[in-house]
Structure formats: structure tokens, C-alpha cells
Design an enzyme around this catalytic site. Structure first.
Site, PDB file in Angstrom:
ATOM      1  N   ARG A   1      89.343 -22.634  12.990  1.00  0.00           N
ATOM      2  CA  ARG A   1      88.262 -22.714  12.273  1.00  0.00           C
ATOM      3  C   ARG A   1      87.760 -23.897  11.315  1.00  0.00           C
ATOM      4  O   ARG A   1      87.151 -23.820  10.276  1.00  0.00           O
ATOM      5  CB  ARG A   1      87.755 -21.361  11.459  1.00  0.00           C
TER       6      ARG A   1
ATOM      7  N   SER B   1      82.434 -12.964  12.014  1.00  0.00           N
ATOM      8  CA  SER B   1      83.653 -12.550  11.320  1.00  0.00           C
ATOM      9  C   SER B   1      83.175 -13.221   9.814  1.00  0.00           C
ATOM     10  O   SER B   1      82.989 -14.208   9.881  1.00  0.00           O
ATOM     11  CB  SER B   1      84.608 -13.003  11.803  1.00  0.00           C
TER      12      SER B   1
ATOM     13  N   GLU C   1      84.730 -17.444   6.109  1.00  0.00           N
ATOM     14  CA  GLU C   1      84.550 -18.139   7.200  1.00  0.00           C
ATOM     15  C   GLU C   1      82.985 -18.646   7.444  1.00  0.00           C
ATOM     16  O   GLU C   1      82.934 -19.895   8.123  1.00  0.00           O
ATOM     17  CB  GLU C   1      84.844 -17.202   8.638  1.00  0.00           C
TER      18      GLU C   1
END
Length: 305
Positions: free
Chosen positions: A176, A226, A296
Site C-alpha cells: 500500500r 479497509s 490506509e
């Protein structure tokens, strides 16, 4: 000065594509967010350079947006310009196993194009709601696949407003993350190299992943996917559940009871509600497991950012 800037922006992007005080709740999957001072839609990535140069010349902060699927915007909005990269499936080009797509095209549309041409490798992306640009910046992934597995080149607008075509192995793609996040670059286009496969097998895998998402993720509620990155050696959702936070809420925001890794807008949540849940989850998980969860999702318009 402001009216002059508006006229110049309109001359590049088009009058209908430059708006003032645009509610950001209309442009995020959380359906949350106050107004952006300026909101500019670019359907042609080549116009990003002139627009960016105009804004920088006037000292206007800039945030580049795709589908708004990984962003939480402050209730107070953003004191700057949001540039939304737009695109459609018709902009995708496929040749000899290579797929090229502008930054504003939905990643799911690129996966669908791969299916249509019997190309395998992007099945993981079929249910990701973001755009190509955002997927490159975040090295998007799911179910064991991620962009760095298939990405070969990314075309960016650099800090000097020059267009650069860069090999993917120079972008520092990790979990990520990417080098793009640390640089004042804007993704304009991406190229992926895929293998030839069987259309029926590709479709079967896509359907399998769709069923998993539907069964395990709270897709019926607004969210940004998420909420936390997976900490090394752990799973964020499990840590949150072990801290006794399944269903924990603050105002209209809640830790999903279906999947603890998701913070959802259960009932007209504000950005402050979501941030309240995130901060409490971080505090409780750190207290319970000694692990600091890192969000995130990207946050825009908050003082602390």
C-alpha cells in the site's frame, strides 16, 4: 486574482469542468466531506500540466482525486483545489498482452477489458472501486494480487510539469505504498503486461472473488474500504476484534460488525465521527496488543494533516 485564475482554469479544462465550493461528499465513497474551494475535472490527462502550473503559480494547494474510494474529507472541506482525473472504458487500449489506461479509468474497467481479451493477472482488481491512478499510488491489491505484479510502466507529471514514463521497478512499490506518495507527481497513465489465459477461467476467478467480497465485506454501507494497513505479522481486523471493538461506534460511524477492518458510515456519519472511531481503535489496539494501526485511507482537509 481569483476571477482571473478561474478564467484561466476554465480556458484549459472547460467552463463546465471548473466549480467553486463543490461538496466533497458527492465525490467520495464515504459520502462525507465539506466543500473544496475549487473542483476541476480533467478528462484529458494532458491538461494536468497547464492546470497544475496555474494553481502552483497562485499558491493554491492541490489534491488529485480518482474515484474517492480511499479518502476521508474533513467536514470543513478543503481550502485548495481538488483535481479529479476522469476517464472511461473507451480510453483503454489493449495490444499484444499490454493494457494501457489513463489514470481516471476505473480499475475494475481495466480488469473487465483484460477479461474481454482473455488476459489473466488482473482478476484481483475486478472488485476494487478505485481508479488506475490511485491504484498505482497505493499499489492497490486484494486476495493475494497487487499492482506491482502486473505494472510495467507509469507515466507521471513530475514536479517540473514534465511528462515522464517510468519503469514500475523504479517506483518503490510496496504494501500500500509507492515512491509516488512521497513525490509531487501526478499519475497520468499506466501500463500492465498480462499473460494469455482462458476467458472462462478468468471469469470464474472474478466471480469467486466477488462472492468472497459480498460475504465478508460490508458493501451495503458507505466506507473507504479497509481502514487500516495490515501490520506486519498481524491482521488489523483480528486485532480490532480482540480489543473488543466489533460494532464500536461514534456518532454515525461504526466498526463494521461484518468485518472489523472496515469503519462504515452507518447513519449519516460525519468525518469527525469516522476520525473518532479511528483514533479510539488505534488507542485500544495499542493498549491491548502493543500494535499501532496505521490508517490506509488518505485524509484531506484536517488540521493535523
Amino acid at each position: 486574482m481569483r476571477q482571473k485564475l478561474l478564467r484561466e482554469l476554465a480556458s484549459v479544462a472547460g467552463t463546465d469542468h471548473v466549480r467553486e465550493n463543490e461538496p466533497m461528499r458527492l465525490h467520495t465513497t464515504f459520502r462525507i466531506g465539506g466543500p473544496a474551494d475549487l473542483f476541476i475535472t480533467l478528462k484529458d490527462p494532458r491538461k494536468a500540466g497547464p492546470v497544475m502550473e496555474l494553481l502552483r503559480g497562485c499558491g493554491v494547494p492541490v489534491f488529485v482525486l480518482g474515484n474517492g474510494s480511499n479518502v476521508l474529507v474533513s467536514d470543513d472541506g478543503f481550502r485548495g483545489a481538488v483535481i479529479r482525473m476522469a476517464g472511461s472504458a473507451s480510453d483503454i487500449r489493449v495490444s499484444d498482452g499490454v493494457i494501457r489506461a489513463p489514470a481516471g479509468v476505473l480499475l475494475s474497467s481495466v480488469a473487465a477489458a483484460a477479461l474481454h481479451h482473455s488476459l489473466t493477472g488482473l482478476e484481483f482488481a475486478s472488485g476494487i472501486p478505485g481508479t488506475v491512478g490511485g491504484a498505482c499510488v497505493m499499489n492497490a491489491g486484494a486476495y493475494g494480487g497487487e499492482m506491482r505484479d502486473v505494472l510495467t510502466h507509469v507515466t507521471v507529471l513530475d514536479e517540473n510539469f514534465e511528462i515522464r514514463r517510468m519503469p514500475a521497478d523504479q517506483l518503490g512499490l510496496g504494501y500500500r505504498t509507492s515512491r509516488i506518495q512521497d513525490m509531487p507527481w501526478t499519475v497520468l497513465e499506466a501500463e500492465c503486461c498480462l499473460e494469455k489465459g482462458e476467458e472462462s477461467a478468468i471469469l470464474s476467478r472474478m466471480n469467486e472473488l466477488k462472492e468472497k467480497r459480498t460475504a465478508k465485506q460490508p458493501l451495503e454501507f458507505p466506507s473507504a474500504g479497509s481502514t487500516f494497513k495490515r501490520p506486519e505479522g498481524f491482521f488489523a481486523g483480528k486485532l480490532i476484534e480482540e480489543a473488543g471493538l466489533r460494532g464500536f461506534s461514534c456518532g454515525g460511524a461504526q466498526v463494521s460488525e461484518k468485518h472489523c477492518g472496515f469503519v462504515i458510515s452507518r447513519k449519516d456519519a460525519t468525518a469527525a465521527d469516522v476520525l473518532g472511531v479511528i483514533r479510539e481503535v488505534q488507542r485500544r489496539v495499542a493498549e491491548n496488543a502493543g500494535v499501532l494501526l496505521e490508517p490506509e485511507i488518505r485524509m484531506l482537509g484536517f488540521e493535523e494533516e
